[in-house]
Scaffold this motif. Sequence first.
Motif, PDB file in Angstrom:
ATOM      1  N   GLU A 224       0.829  -1.202   0.000  1.00 24.31           N
ATOM      2  CA  GLU A 224       0.000   0.000   0.000  1.00 24.31           C
ATOM      3  C   GLU A 224       0.864   1.253   0.000  1.00 24.31           C
ATOM      4  OE1 GLU A 224      -2.773  -0.050   3.164  1.00 24.31           O
ATOM      5  OE2 GLU A 224      -3.729   1.855   2.628  1.00 24.31           O
ATOM      6  N   ALA A 225       2.012   1.205   0.677  1.00 27.50           N
ATOM      7  CA  ALA A 225       2.917   2.353   0.697  1.00 27.50           C
ATOM      8  C   ALA A 225       3.447   2.658  -0.700  1.00 27.50           C
ATOM      9  CB  ALA A 225       4.073   2.081   1.658  1.00 27.50           C
ATOM     10  N   PHE A 226       3.827   1.605  -1.463  1.00 27.06           N
ATOM     11  CA  PHE A 226       4.323   1.821  -2.817  1.00 27.06           C
ATOM     12  C   PHE A 226       3.233   2.385  -3.730  1.00 27.06           C
ATOM     13  CE2 PHE A 226       8.610   0.904  -3.605  1.00 27.06           C
ATOM     14  CZ  PHE A 226       9.043   0.016  -2.650  1.00 27.06           C
ATOM     15  N   GLU A 227       1.991   1.975  -3.535  1.00 23.67           N
ATOM     16  CA  GLU A 227       0.896   2.520  -4.346  1.00 23.67           C
ATOM     17  C   GLU A 227       0.778   4.025  -4.142  1.00 23.67           C
ATOM     18  OE1 GLU A 227      -2.572   0.361  -3.306  1.00 23.67           O
ATOM     19  OE2 GLU A 227      -1.984  -1.482  -4.338  1.00 23.67           O
ATOM     20  N   HIS A 228       0.855   4.464  -2.880  1.00 27.19           N
ATOM     21  CA  HIS A 228       0.777   5.901  -2.603  1.00 27.19           C
ATOM     22  C   HIS A 228       1.994   6.632  -3.169  1.00 27.19           C
ATOM     23  CE1 HIS A 228      -2.814   5.774  -0.196  1.00 27.19           C
ATOM     24  NE2 HIS A 228      -2.305   4.898   0.675  1.00 27.19           N
ATOM     25  N   LEU A 229       3.178   6.028  -3.080  1.00 25.50           N
ATOM     26  CA  LEU A 229       4.385   6.674  -3.595  1.00 25.50           C
ATOM     27  C   LEU A 229       4.313   6.897  -5.104  1.00 25.50           C
ATOM     28  CD1 LEU A 229       7.132   4.818  -1.513  1.00 25.50           C
ATOM     29  CD2 LEU A 229       6.785   7.287  -1.574  1.00 25.50           C
ATOM     30  N   LEU A 230       3.763   5.935  -5.824  1.00 23.58           N
ATOM     31  CA  LEU A 230       3.695   6.031  -7.283  1.00 23.58           C
ATOM     32  C   LEU A 230       2.642   7.040  -7.750  1.00 23.58           C
ATOM     33  CD1 LEU A 230       4.035   2.230  -8.169  1.00 23.58           C
ATOM     34  CD2 LEU A 230       5.752   4.020  -8.466  1.00 23.58           C
ATOM     35  N   LYS A 231       1.640   7.284  -6.892  1.00 23.40           N
ATOM     36  CA  LYS A 231       0.556   8.185  -7.289  1.00 23.40           C
ATOM     37  C   LYS A 231       0.693   9.579  -6.699  1.00 23.40           C
ATOM     38  CE  LYS A 231      -2.694   5.522  -5.731  1.00 23.40           C
ATOM     39  NZ  LYS A 231      -4.034   5.006  -5.386  1.00 23.40           N
ATOM     40  N   THR A 232       1.498   9.731  -5.658  1.00 29.88           N
ATOM     41  CA  THR A 232       1.511  10.991  -4.909  1.00 29.88           C
ATOM     42  C   THR A 232       2.945  11.477  -4.711  1.00 29.88           C
ATOM     43  OG1 THR A 232      -0.392  10.132  -3.679  1.00 29.88           O
ATOM     44  CG2 THR A 232       0.642  12.128  -2.819  1.00 29.88           C
ATOM     45  N   ASP A 233       3.107  12.799  -4.725  1.00 29.19           N
ATOM     46  CA  ASP A 233       4.413  13.402  -4.416  1.00 29.19           C
ATOM     47  C   ASP A 233       4.577  13.423  -2.900  1.00 29.19           C
ATOM     48  OD1 ASP A 233       6.816  14.740  -4.518  1.00 29.19           O
ATOM     49  OD2 ASP A 233       5.868  16.723  -4.641  1.00 29.19           O
ATOM     50  N   ILE A 234       5.393  12.533  -2.382  1.00 23.52           N
ATOM     51  CA  ILE A 234       5.562  12.383  -0.938  1.00 23.52           C
ATOM     52  C   ILE A 234       6.804  13.157  -0.488  1.00 23.52           C
ATOM     53  CG2 ILE A 234       5.960  10.761   0.964  1.00 23.52           C
ATOM     54  CD1 ILE A 234       3.195  10.564  -0.242  1.00 23.52           C
ATOM     55  N   ALA A 235       6.646  13.931   0.609  1.00 22.55           N
ATOM     56  CA  ALA A 235       7.766  14.711   1.148  1.00 22.55           C
ATOM     57  C   ALA A 235       8.532  13.952   2.216  1.00 22.55           C
ATOM     58  CB  ALA A 235       7.260  16.038   1.714  1.00 22.55           C
ATOM     59  N   VAL A 236       7.793  13.293   3.113  1.00 21.51           N
ATOM     60  CA  VAL A 236       8.408  12.602   4.252  1.00 21.51           C
ATOM     61  C   VAL A 236       7.697  11.266   4.441  1.00 21.51           C
ATOM     62  CG1 VAL A 236       9.013  12.706   6.703  1.00 21.51           C
ATOM     63  CG2 VAL A 236       8.886  14.814   5.383  1.00 21.51           C
ATOM     64  N   ILE A 237       8.491  10.217   4.752  1.00 23.21           N
ATOM     65  CA  ILE A 237       7.921   8.893   5.022  1.00 23.21           C
ATOM     66  C   ILE A 237       8.277   8.509   6.450  1.00 23.21           C
ATOM     67  CG2 ILE A 237       7.743   6.491   4.286  1.00 23.21           C
ATOM     68  CD1 ILE A 237       8.883   7.325   1.580  1.00 23.21           C
ATOM     69  N   LEU A 238       7.247   8.152   7.241  1.00 24.88           N
ATOM     70  CA  LEU A 238       7.428   7.676   8.624  1.00 24.88           C
ATOM     71  C   LEU A 238       7.178   6.172   8.616  1.00 24.88           C
ATOM     72  CD1 LEU A 238       8.035   9.171  11.297  1.00 24.88           C
ATOM     73  CD2 LEU A 238       5.617   8.987  11.837  1.00 24.88           C
ATOM     74  N   ILE A 239       8.225   5.349   8.900  1.00 23.40           N
ATOM     75  CA  ILE A 239       8.132   3.888   8.753  1.00 23.40           C
ATOM     76  C   ILE A 239       8.385   3.217  10.097  1.00 23.40           C
ATOM     77  CG2 ILE A 239       9.051   1.850   7.588  1.00 23.40           C
ATOM     78  CD1 ILE A 239       9.963   3.593   5.314  1.00 23.40           C
ATOM     79  N   ASP A 240       7.521   2.256  10.452  1.00 20.19           N
ATOM     80  CA  ASP A 240       7.749   1.406  11.616  1.00 20.19           C
ATOM     81  C   ASP A 240       8.829   0.379  11.266  1.00 20.19           C
ATOM     82  OD1 ASP A 240       5.898  -1.156  13.376  1.00 20.19           O
ATOM     83  OD2 ASP A 240       7.501   0.152  14.066  1.00 20.19           O
ATOM     84  N   VAL A 241       9.818   0.205  12.144  1.00 19.03           N
ATOM     85  CA  VAL A 241      10.903  -0.744  11.881  1.00 19.03           C
ATOM     86  C   VAL A 241      10.386  -2.184  11.840  1.00 19.03           C
ATOM     87  CG1 VAL A 241      13.042  -1.713  12.803  1.00 19.03           C
ATOM     88  CG2 VAL A 241      12.712   0.759  12.790  1.00 19.03           C
ATOM     89  N   CYS A 242       9.506  -2.536  12.773  1.00 15.66           N
ATOM     90  CA  CYS A 242       9.042  -3.922  12.911  1.00 15.66           C
ATOM     91  C   CYS A 242       7.664  -4.080  12.271  1.00 15.66           C
ATOM     92  CB  CYS A 242       9.005  -4.336  14.376  1.00 15.66           C
ATOM     93  SG  CYS A 242      10.606  -4.231  15.191  1.00 15.66           S
TER      94      CYS A 242
END
Length: 558
Positions: A41-59
Motif C-alpha cells: 500500500e505504501a508503494f501505491e501511494h508513492l507512485l501516485k503521490t508526491d511524498i515529502a516525508v515517510i514515517l516507517i515502523d521498523v518492525c
Amino acid sequence: MDAKEKVNILLVDDQPGKLLSYEAILGELDENLVKAGSAREAFEHLLKTDIAVILIDVCMPELNGFELAAMIREHPRFQRVAIIFVSAVQIADPDLLRGYEAGAVDYVPVPVIPEVLRAKVKVFAELHQKTRQLERLNAELEARVAERTAALERSTAQLKRLNQDLEQRIEERTHERERALAQLFEAQKMDAIGQLTGGVAHDFNNLLTAVMGSLELLKKRLPDDARMKRLVDTAMQGAERGAALTQRLLAFSRRQELKPEAVDVAQLIHGMEELLTRALGPGVQIEKRLPPDLKLARVDGNQLELALLNLVVNARDAMPSGGAIMIAASNEVITAQNARKGMSPGVYVRISVIDAGFGMDTETLVKAADPFFTTKGPTKGTGLGLSMVQGLAAQSGGAIEISSEVGVGTTVDLWLPQAEPGTQRRFGGDGRKAPELRLAPCTVLLVDDDVLVSAGTASILEDLGHSVIVAHSGAEALRILQSGASPDLIITDYAMPGMTGLELARSVREKYPDVPILLASGYAELPLPAMGGEALPRLAKPFRQDELVAAMAEASSR
C-alpha cells in the motif's frame, strides 16, 4: 510551489492504532497525511503521490522497515524522499548503521514524544518545500536566461546562500539531535545504576540490621574473654563498613545530599591505612607526608574516604609492577593572583595522591574525569572513580587537578575548603562519648516483613526492657490495633509488599492520631511527605542500639 501549499507525509505501520496516534500528533502541522498499512500500500501511494516525508515502523510482519526503505531508495523517483524510522525496541549501533545505509535520515524511539516527532517531521517537510521551490525557480530562470542574464546571476547567488543556510540548519539540527541522544543515554544509564544499587543496598541494609543488632546483643552476653570480644568487634566493624559502602553507592547513584563537617584529614588517612593496605595487595606500599599543623577540611567524611580509596586504587592499577604511592597533604591559600580554575579565593587543604605508574598522554588526561571513561578495559573499571572525586570536590567548594606524564606517573590533587576555626572535628576528636540515653519501658508495635530484621529488632527492644508486638505486614498491624492493642510507639519498615510503611502511617494517624510512629528504611533517599503538617521521624537501616534509642526518643517526644 506556493509556500502555503501543503506537502504529503506518508505514515507506514501495520497497526491501525499507531497510525491514528501519528495522525493525531502530526495534525498540528496542517499537512496532508497519507496512511498505509503495508509495504504494498505504501508503494501505491508513492507512485501516485508526491511524498515529502515517510514515517516507517521498523518492525512490520510483511516487510520490515529496513527492507522497505532499501526498496524505496532503489527507485530513481524516491532518491531524496526523507525517511524517518520509528522503533519500539532498543536500536544498537549496527542497527543504526543498517538503517542509515538503507536510506534513513533519522530515528524516533518509542514511546514517541509528540513534540520531538513533530519537530523532526517539520524540518524535513520544510526542506521538501524549499527543494521544490528551488526546482521551480530554476526552471523559470532557465526559460528566461536569454533575456534576463543579470537577474539569473543574482538569483543564482541568492540560491547558493539559501542552500548554504539550509545545509547549516540541517547540520545544526543534526548536532542538536546527537547531543540530545547522548544526554538521554547518559540519563538512562544513571537511572539504571540508581535502581540497581538502590534495590541491592536496601536488601543488604536489611541483612546488616539483623547482623549488627545480633552482634551488639551477643557482645553484652559474652563472658569476660578478650579474644571473643575482639572477634565480635571485628565482625561489627565489618558490618559497619558494609553499611557505609551501601550508603556511598546510593549517595553516588541517587546524588544524595552531602553532609559536610569538619574532618581531621590526617586522622582519617591514618584510620584508613589498614583498609588501603588490603585494597592494594602485596607489592604496593603507602607512604604518607602529613604535616602536624594540617587544618581541618570541610567535607563529607564518608565520601572523602571513598574518594581517597578510588584514587589509591587507580594509582595501584597504574603500577602493575608494584611500587610506592604517596599520600600528602598541605595547607594552601588561594588568592586572586594565584586563582585556579573553579576555585574561589580562600584557605584550602590540598590532598595529593602520587604514583610512579605509566602515566597518561594529553588526550587521555583531558577525558580522565569524564563519567564512564576508563582505560582499564572491559570488566576492569567502571569509569566512575575520578568523576565521583570530581563531584565531591565541586560540591564541597573545591576542585581536583590532575597532572601526568607518560612513563613518569600521575598526581591527583584534591582541594577542599578549610573548616571554620572552632568547628567540632570528626576523625580524631577527644573520644568522649555522648551521655547514654535511656527510655522508660514501653510497648512497641514492630512492623517489618523481613523475619530476620523483625526478630533482631525485637531482641534489641526486649533487651532495652520494652514489650514488643510483632506484625509482618501493614494489614496485620492494623488488625492488631483494631483488636484493642494499645502500643506506646509504632516502628514500621517503609518498603513492604501490599502496604508501605508510609501508607500504614497514614491509616494509623486517621484512627489513632496520638500513637507516635517511627519509619525505618534501608534506602538512602526516601520522599517523606508531611503527616498532618509534620514529617515522620526516620530511622536509617542498619542501625545500632543507641541509634534506635535516640530515634525512639525523638518519635515519642513529638
